[in-house]
Scaffold this motif. Sequence first.
Motif, PDB file in Angstrom:
ATOM      1  N   ASN A   1       0.947  -0.965  -0.306  1.00 17.78           N
ATOM      2  CA  ASN A   1       0.416  -0.020  -0.204  1.00 17.78           C
ATOM      3  C   ASN A   1       0.286   0.914   0.134  1.00 17.78           C
ATOM      4  OD1 ASN A   1      -2.067  -1.316  -0.149  1.00 17.78           O
ATOM      5  ND2 ASN A   1      -3.179  -1.371   2.460  1.00 17.78           N
ATOM      6  N   THR A   2       1.718   0.971   0.357  1.00 21.98           N
ATOM      7  CA  THR A   2       3.276   2.646   0.589  1.00 21.98           C
ATOM      8  C   THR A   2       3.296   2.372  -0.739  1.00 21.98           C
ATOM      9  OG1 THR A   2       5.242   1.309   0.715  1.00 21.98           O
ATOM     10  CG2 THR A   2       3.358   1.731   2.646  1.00 21.98           C
ATOM     11  N   ILE A   3       3.253   1.627  -2.046  1.00 22.33           N
ATOM     12  CA  ILE A   3       3.975   1.581  -3.539  1.00 22.33           C
ATOM     13  C   ILE A   3       2.670   2.338  -4.270  1.00 22.33           C
ATOM     14  CG2 ILE A   3       4.929   0.586  -5.393  1.00 22.33           C
ATOM     15  CD1 ILE A   3       6.455  -1.466  -2.965  1.00 22.33           C
ATOM     16  N   GLU A   4       3.095   3.428  -4.580  1.00 22.67           N
ATOM     17  CA  GLU A   4       2.167   4.001  -5.512  1.00 22.67           C
ATOM     18  C   GLU A   4       1.473   3.534  -6.764  1.00 22.67           C
ATOM     19  OE1 GLU A   4       3.650   8.208  -6.245  1.00 22.67           O
ATOM     20  OE2 GLU A   4       3.370   8.661  -4.002  1.00 22.67           O
ATOM     21  N   GLN A   5       2.451   2.798  -7.131  1.00 17.72           N
ATOM     22  CA  GLN A   5       2.492   2.707  -8.559  1.00 17.72           C
ATOM     23  C   GLN A   5       1.424   1.034  -8.143  1.00 17.72           C
ATOM     24  OE1 GLN A   5       6.801   1.736  -9.810  1.00 17.72           O
ATOM     25  NE2 GLN A   5       5.234   2.400 -12.076  1.00 17.72           N
ATOM     26  N   LEU A   6       1.722   0.520  -7.690  1.00 21.33           N
ATOM     27  CA  LEU A   6       0.617  -0.110  -6.739  1.00 21.33           C
ATOM     28  C   LEU A   6      -0.972   0.255  -6.376  1.00 21.33           C
ATOM     29  CD1 LEU A   6       2.826  -2.761  -5.189  1.00 21.33           C
ATOM     30  CD2 LEU A   6       2.964  -2.957  -7.973  1.00 21.33           C
ATOM     31  N   GLU A   7      -1.697   1.293  -6.779  1.00 20.69           N
ATOM     32  CA  GLU A   7      -2.601   1.501  -6.611  1.00 20.69           C
ATOM     33  C   GLU A   7      -3.842   0.544  -6.920  1.00 20.69           C
ATOM     34  OE1 GLU A   7      -5.292   5.401  -7.853  1.00 20.69           O
ATOM     35  OE2 GLU A   7      -3.789   5.712  -8.384  1.00 20.69           O
TER      36      GLU A   7
ATOM     37  N   GLY B   1       1.186  -4.889 -15.173  1.00 21.72           N
ATOM     38  CA  GLY B   1       1.074  -6.251 -14.521  1.00 21.72           C
ATOM     39  C   GLY B   1       2.638  -6.138 -13.218  1.00 21.72           C
ATOM     40  N   PHE B   2       2.141  -6.812 -11.900  1.00 22.93           N
ATOM     41  CA  PHE B   2       3.144  -6.589 -11.336  1.00 22.93           C
ATOM     42  C   PHE B   2       3.991  -7.738 -10.971  1.00 22.93           C
ATOM     43  CE2 PHE B   2      -0.312  -6.653  -8.129  1.00 22.93           C
ATOM     44  CZ  PHE B   2       0.322  -7.311  -7.834  1.00 22.93           C
ATOM     45  N   THR B   3       4.826  -8.665 -11.238  1.00 23.91           N
ATOM     46  CA  THR B   3       5.476 -10.082 -10.080  1.00 23.91           C
ATOM     47  C   THR B   3       6.024  -9.703  -8.454  1.00 23.91           C
ATOM     48  OG1 THR B   3       6.391 -10.841 -12.031  1.00 23.91           O
ATOM     49  CG2 THR B   3       7.245 -11.403 -10.749  1.00 23.91           C
TER      50      THR B   3
ATOM     51  N   LEU C   1      13.931 -11.227 -13.735  1.00 24.45           N
ATOM     52  CA  LEU C   1      13.702 -12.175 -15.118  1.00 24.45           C
ATOM     53  C   LEU C   1      13.062 -12.650 -14.817  1.00 24.45           C
ATOM     54  CD1 LEU C   1      17.735 -13.791 -14.919  1.00 24.45           C
ATOM     55  CD2 LEU C   1      16.649 -12.097 -16.854  1.00 24.45           C
ATOM     56  N   GLN C   2      11.616 -13.082 -14.007  1.00 29.08           N
ATOM     57  CA  GLN C   2      10.558 -13.393 -13.923  1.00 29.08           C
ATOM     58  C   GLN C   2       9.689 -12.763 -14.162  1.00 29.08           C
ATOM     59  OE1 GLN C   2       9.686 -16.748 -12.844  1.00 29.08           O
ATOM     60  NE2 GLN C   2       7.455 -15.985 -13.796  1.00 29.08           N
ATOM     61  N   ALA C   3       9.374 -10.722 -13.685  1.00 26.32           N
ATOM     62  CA  ALA C   3       8.698 -10.222 -14.639  1.00 26.32           C
ATOM     63  C   ALA C   3       8.843 -10.499 -15.258  1.00 26.32           C
ATOM     64  CB  ALA C   3       9.323  -8.988 -13.227  1.00 26.32           C
ATOM     65  N   TYR C   4      10.208 -10.128 -16.460  1.00 24.25           N
ATOM     66  CA  TYR C   4      10.184 -10.228 -17.942  1.00 24.25           C
ATOM     67  C   TYR C   4       9.103 -11.951 -18.960  1.00 24.25           C
ATOM     68  CZ  TYR C   4      14.127  -7.171 -18.810  1.00 24.25           C
ATOM     69  OH  TYR C   4      15.331  -6.182 -18.240  1.00 24.25           O
ATOM     70  N   ALA C   5       9.925 -12.797 -18.169  1.00 24.06           N
ATOM     71  CA  ALA C   5       9.114 -13.863 -18.444  1.00 24.06           C
ATOM     72  C   ALA C   5       7.361 -13.233 -17.645  1.00 24.06           C
ATOM     73  CB  ALA C   5       9.370 -14.828 -17.460  1.00 24.06           C
ATOM     74  N   ASP C   6       6.812 -13.229 -16.644  1.00 20.28           N
ATOM     75  CA  ASP C   6       4.485 -12.831 -16.786  1.00 20.28           C
ATOM     76  C   ASP C   6       4.526 -11.650 -17.812  1.00 20.28           C
ATOM     77  OD1 ASP C   6       5.903 -14.418 -14.408  1.00 20.28           O
ATOM     78  OD2 ASP C   6       6.030 -13.335 -13.001  1.00 20.28           O
ATOM     79  N   ASN C   7       5.786 -10.722 -18.453  1.00 20.15           N
ATOM     80  CA  ASN C   7       5.130  -9.826 -18.707  1.00 20.15           C
ATOM     81  C   ASN C   7       4.832  -8.607 -17.792  1.00 20.15           C
ATOM     82  OD1 ASN C   7       5.766  -9.893 -21.860  1.00 20.15           O
ATOM     83  ND2 ASN C   7       3.645 -11.544 -21.749  1.00 20.15           N
ATOM     84  N   SER C   8       5.368  -8.726 -16.832  1.00 18.45           N
ATOM     85  CA  SER C   8       5.350  -7.307 -16.136  1.00 18.45           C
ATOM     86  C   SER C   8       5.935  -5.617 -15.760  1.00 18.45           C
ATOM     87  CB  SER C   8       5.240  -8.276 -14.664  1.00 18.45           C
ATOM     88  OG  SER C   8       4.079  -9.142 -14.134  1.00 18.45           O
ATOM     89  N   ALA C   9       5.249  -4.677 -15.397  1.00 17.77           N
ATOM     90  CA  ALA C   9       6.128  -3.464 -15.855  1.00 17.77           C
ATOM     91  C   ALA C   9       7.075  -3.632 -14.414  1.00 17.77           C
ATOM     92  CB  ALA C   9       4.615  -2.792 -16.285  1.00 17.77           C
TER      93      ALA C   9
END
Length: 209
Positions: free
Chosen positions: A24-30, A66-68, A137-145
């Motif tokens: 909840n402290t990370i603005e990008q995760l609204e 998306g996020f990982t 690298l897992q975020a790449y695989a998940d197509n996460s930003a």
Amino acid sequence: MELARSWFRNSSPTPPDEITSLLNTIEQLEDYIIIEGTPEKVTRLPERGEGRNHDLWLRGNTNNGGFTICIEAKADEPFGNLTVSSYQKEARQKIEEGIKTKVPERIEKLLSLIGADENEWSEIRYQLLSAFTGTILQAYADNSAIAIFIVHEFHTSLTQNDNIEENELEFNRFAHVLFNDTFTPSVSGPIQVGGIDSYIAKIVTKTNY
């Protein structure tokens, strides 16, 4: 086991309050939502050999894409026994003895991924390097930003304060190298790594047993 317990404090798997408060402290995760998660998720690292084993992997969506999340659970055991330089030295000794290993090439590629200098990272624990880059690298695989590497530390009646303090020093050394002097103890970031907004974070759970 403590990590699993923290996700099953209710009748169904639920993010522990410590994780929720952090996210909840990370603005990008609204307006974020966690879609799925898997324990003991293995991410392939560059070169042949052992991959990165995440204690818990999570994938989700936000208004910003998306996020990982990859979590390393700790009691008071160290972040591995090898630094980047000692791992390199051990691998090169094996090569001199005729034993095949791709460790030097793997470390070089992991450092290159984050634009890091080997000399600056020589005294950083290899486990922290592989955990952070493995998350990306897992975020790449998940197509996460967005990629978030979290250390979830558990303090019990059996954990030793000296070990916990040593781990804190190692984590802070890692964070200083990654963020210079701009990191904070709870969550730091983002830094751009290959187009992915990347964070590191640490949370602590204290138990009554």
